[in-house]
Write a protein that holds these residues in place. Structure first.
Motif, mmCIF file in Angstrom:
data_model
loop_
_atom_site.group_PDB
_atom_site.id
_atom_site.type_symbol
_atom_site.label_atom_id
_atom_site.label_comp_id
_atom_site.label_asym_id
_atom_site.label_seq_id
_atom_site.Cartn_x
_atom_site.Cartn_y
_atom_site.Cartn_z
ATOM 1 N N VAL A 125 0.857 -1.183 0.000
ATOM 2 C CA VAL A 125 0.000 0.000 0.000
ATOM 3 C C VAL A 125 0.896 1.237 0.000
ATOM 4 C CG1 VAL A 125 -1.797 1.261 1.254
ATOM 5 C CG2 VAL A 125 -1.798 -1.252 1.238
ATOM 6 N N HIS A 126 0.620 2.127 -0.935
ATOM 7 C CA HIS A 126 1.440 3.330 -1.104
ATOM 8 C C HIS A 126 2.941 3.057 -1.110
ATOM 9 C CE1 HIS A 126 -1.483 6.489 -1.417
ATOM 10 N NE2 HIS A 126 -2.235 5.815 -0.572
ATOM 11 N N PRO A 127 3.382 2.163 -1.995
ATOM 12 C CA PRO A 127 4.827 1.924 -2.076
ATOM 13 C C PRO A 127 5.514 3.105 -2.762
ATOM 14 C CG PRO A 127 3.734 0.792 -3.864
ATOM 15 C CD PRO A 127 2.633 1.415 -3.023
ATOM 16 N N GLU A 128 6.839 3.204 -2.543
ATOM 17 C CA GLU A 128 7.625 4.082 -3.412
ATOM 18 C C GLU A 128 7.816 3.284 -4.695
ATOM 19 O OE1 GLU A 128 11.324 5.058 -1.378
ATOM 20 O OE2 GLU A 128 10.221 4.961 0.506
ATOM 21 N N TRP A 129 7.695 3.923 -5.868
ATOM 22 C CA TRP A 129 7.851 3.149 -7.096
ATOM 23 C C TRP A 129 8.505 3.967 -8.189
ATOM 24 C CZ3 TRP A 129 5.232 4.780 -11.572
ATOM 25 C CH2 TRP A 129 4.262 5.754 -11.352
ATOM 26 N N GLU A 130 9.126 3.242 -9.131
ATOM 27 C CA GLU A 130 9.672 3.922 -10.303
ATOM 28 C C GLU A 130 9.611 2.982 -11.497
ATOM 29 O OE1 GLU A 130 13.838 4.820 -9.792
ATOM 30 O OE2 GLU A 130 14.181 2.929 -8.778
ATOM 31 N N VAL A 131 9.496 3.595 -12.661
ATOM 32 C CA VAL A 131 9.491 2.806 -13.887
ATOM 33 C C VAL A 131 10.942 2.513 -14.248
ATOM 34 C CG1 VAL A 131 8.974 2.876 -16.363
ATOM 35 C CG2 VAL A 131 7.324 3.755 -14.684
ATOM 36 N N VAL A 132 11.230 1.250 -14.600
ATOM 37 C CA VAL A 132 12.584 0.872 -14.980
ATOM 38 C C VAL A 132 12.636 0.806 -16.503
ATOM 39 C CG1 VAL A 132 14.384 -0.865 -14.722
ATOM 40 C CG2 VAL A 132 12.731 -0.496 -12.888
ATOM 41 N N ASP A 133 13.480 1.679 -17.068
ATOM 42 C CA ASP A 133 13.545 1.746 -18.533
ATOM 43 C C ASP A 133 14.568 0.772 -19.077
ATOM 44 O OD1 ASP A 133 11.641 3.759 -18.821
ATOM 45 O OD2 ASP A 133 13.146 5.251 -18.206
#
Ligand code: ADP
Ligand code: MG
Length: 694
Positions: free
Chosen positions: A129-137
């Motif tokens: 729930v409400h993680p920190e996230w980022e898209v990995v290119d």
């Protein structure tokens, strides 16, 4: 920190730290750049590796990576964005209750995402729930963190990334500017790492470190900082005491023993060996021209007052005055009575200084004091008032010193004659401070212990009884009084409200009087005027009252040997030391005495353990040691005592095994390495010490 340099500057000197940010940091106790270094993480997060989704366990904060299978906004009472993420081992849901519309697009099916958060079991497998996230290119693996990520104590408006950045900046400044103050010769025998190594491990632990040993303070890196901090505080007290002693000489109080001898002859008892030993130590100090600063610890009833009276006579014999200071009017009045009874027949004038004294009587007393007619002055902190001028104050006795702070103690030195000498100080307390703590709390004092009670005292039998059985307890009161004994009934309250406490005591007194119509029930509480209070206490002392209902105002000092029973209501609300003090009001005569702890069940585990300690022991020192182990030092010493003694990192209960080494090392450094001493105090105590001296 070293006096100059970037570390010594205010935090606002750092880039991107403005006034607002500075205020927030100040809330965390961070004022100077260097303070950031000693702002230790609460816990750590492991972002050093990506975990297979199937290995997630509830409650663990972990880094995962996978491809988005599907994202959708789920309508309902709490509208949310739910994104299903899968790796080779399984899948989980990322759940957002607060989100931007754009996120759904960025999290579209097929995107590779890395997320960090705490796993919780959900309706369909694990959730973050409400993680920190980022898209990995692209296909190249993104780097993960090299070490564990610290999570610092924070405050509103200060985020973890900001704190991490600021600590990082302080650390890089520290590389050049932070001197090592504990040499090899100190560290090696104790197995402590160097300062830079310790800070690096604490703020950036390697992935294989045993994290609990860091957060629980067992890791050598933390112990190293704790040791340095304790050492600095100890040195600061040693320095205070040294300065105090050097400031002014004290009068040599060596009398001819004429008055003391006369008092001994009049006493209905002989001093115990313990009293004699402590008196010898005191008289030894009084014969020096360096001011005595001695703490006499003695359990309730151990007979401290007569030791003080004999010390006062040494001052009088040498033609100096003595002051006896008590924390409450009630106690001051009691001392006044004891001192008058003992000293007046010897021709020694004892006067009373109270906040209540006014008009002509006050003027007379002040004049007598200033002319030297008064030889012994007894009172409360009213003795500190500037108008109270002694001609030749040679000795100040301070009873129950835990109620006075270090500052007041130091203020006394100005009461000496014309500022040419300072009085000796004898401090008496019945609050037993475990030896381990005495070292830190009283480093500026020498300590004597009256470690035995006068003969013939019966230990007090203590029992714990639930309030549901109050009637039985009332029956005990009736039985005790039928045998000619007297009883205390002590009321305590949850809230620190004198008014409510007084009200509860009034009700209890009414109820007891109804239940025990043949007995005379009296009442004292903090809202009674001094004269009323004294009248009730005197009636109880004279046996005109059988039962005294009281709030904790009777805690210190009252002496009614015929009272053999004490009931304490809600004992779980008081500290053990305070309970022990209260209980010390009975068992002062030769009758077998008892104490009933009337509790409102059910008791917590801790409360049960604490009351058990009281049942098992009548030894104040043992009780204090146990209380320390159960509750920690803050509560034991009281806020006033610890206020001057705030530790950033050390925890006296947790770290007490270091204290012997600290004391040893402090003594050595104080003599051998004055520059290190100054630097240590500057680093850890800084403003605190100047404040304590004010
Ligand atoms: P505390 O150490 O708690 O202040 P006090 O000085 O009030 O104790 O002494 C408690 C009681 O014991 C007093 O009544 C005191 O007169 C009495 N007392 C003191 N010393 C002795 C002794 N050596 N033998 C018998 N009674 C004593
Ligand atoms: Mg006393």
């Amino acid at each position: 920190m070293a006096a100059a340099g970037a570390l010594a500057r205010p935090v606002t000197a750092l880039p991107r730290v403005g006034r607002r940010q500075g205020e927030r940091l100040a809330r965390l106790g961070i004022h100077r750049v260097a303070d950031l270094l000693f702002h230790l993480p609460l816990r750590y997060e492991d972002r050093t590796r990506v975990v297979p989704i199937a290995e997630l366990r509830p409650g663990e904060a972990r880094l995962v990576e996978g491809r988005v299978l599907q994202s959708s906004v789920v309508p309902g009472r709490r509208r949310r964005l739910v994104c299903r993420l899968a790796d080779a081992t399984g899948s989980l849901e990322l759940v957002f209750f607060h989100f931007y519309a754009a996120w759904q697009r960025r999290l579209q099916a097929g995107t590779r995402v890395r997320a960090f958060g705490e796993a919780r079991p959900g309706m369909a497998g694990m959730q973050l729930v409400h993680p920190e996230w980022e898209v990995v290119d692209g296909d190249a693996p993104e780097p993960v963190a090299e070490g564990l990520t610290p999570v610092y104590p924070a405050t509103e408006g200060l985020t973890q990334p900001t704190l991490r950045r600021l600590v990082g900046e302080a650390l890089s400044l520290g590389e050049h500017e932070l001197p090592e103050l504990l040499g090899e010769h100190i560290r090696r025998p104790l197995g402590l790492p160097d300062l830079h190594g310790a800070l690096a491990v604490i703020h950036h632990p390697p992935p294989d470190v045993a994290v609990e040993s860091l957060t629980e303070g067992r890791h050598p890196a933390v112990r190293r900082l704790v040791f340095e901090e304790l050492l600095a505080h100890r040195l600061s007290l040693l320095r205070l005491r040294h300065a105090h002693r050097q400031a002014l000489p004290a009068p040599v109080l060596r009398g001819d023993g004429r008055l003391a001898g006369a008092l001994r002859e009049r006493l209905p008892f002989r001093l115990t060996a313990a009293q004699e030993r402590v008196l010898d130590e005191v008289l030894g100090d009084l014969g020096q021209d360096r001011a005595m600063l001695r703490l006499v610890q003695g359990d309730v009833g151990s007979g401290k007052t007569v030791v003080a009276a004999l010390a006062a006579l040494a001052a009088v014999e040498a033609d100096w005055q003595a002051a006896v200071m008590a924390p409450t009017e009630l106690l001051a009045e009691q001392h006044l009575r004891a001192f008058r009874e003992w000293l007046a027949p010897l021709g020694v004038t004892v006067d009373h200084f109270s906040g209540r004294l006014s008009g002509a009587r006050r003027r007379e007393a002040l004049a007598r004091l200033a002319s030297g007619g008064t030889r012994v002055a007894v009172g409360t902190h009213a003795l500190f008032q500037p108008e109270v001028a002694f001609t030749r104050l040679g000795l100040a006795v301070i009873d129950e010193q835990h109620r006075f702070g270090v500052h007041q103690r130091l203020a006394l030195r100005d009461k000496g004659a014309d500022g040419a000498v300072q009085p000796h100080q004898l401090i008496m307390t019945a609050t037993p401070i475990p030896r381990t703590l005495a070292m830190t709390a009283y480093a500026d004092l020498d300590v004597s212990v009256i470690d035995a009670l006068p003969p013939g005292r019966q230990p007090v039998t203590t029992v714990a009884i639930p309030a549901a059985r109050r009637d039985e307890v009332i029956e005990r009161v009736r039985a005790a009084c039928a045998q000619g004994r007297q009883a205390y009934w002590v009321c305590t309250l949850v809230e620190e409200s004198e008014a409510l406490e007084a009200q509860a005591a009034e009700e209890r007194a009414r109820h007891l009087q109804e239940a025990l119509p043949d007995l005379r029930v009296g009442l004292v509480h903090g809202r009674l005027g001094g004269a009323d209070k004294e009248a009730v206490m005197r009636a109880f002392e004279d046996g005109e009252l059988e039962v005294l209902v009281a709030t904790t105002v009777i805690e210190v000092g009252v002496d009614v040997p015929n009272a053999s029973l004490m009931i304490i209501e809600n004992p779980e609300r008081l500290g053990l030391a305070q309970l022990h003090q209260l209980r010390g009001r009975v068992g002062r005569g030769t009758a077998a005495s008892s104490c009933v702890l009337l509790y409102h069940g059910p008791l917590s585990e801790t409360a049960r353990a604490r009351l058990g300690v009281l049942r098992e022991s009548n030894d104040g020192f043992r009780i204090a040691e146990r209380d320390l182990a159960i509750r920690g030092p803050g509560e034991l010493l009281g806020t006033r005592q610890t206020g001057a003694m705030e530790y950033r990192i050390a925890d006296l209960a947790r770290d007490r095994d270091l204290l012997d080494d600290v004391r040893h090392e402090a003594g050595r450094l104080f003599h051998d390495e004055p520059e290190t001493v100054a630097a240590l105090i500057e680093r850890w105590v800084g403003e605190g010490e100047r404040y304590a001296q004010a």
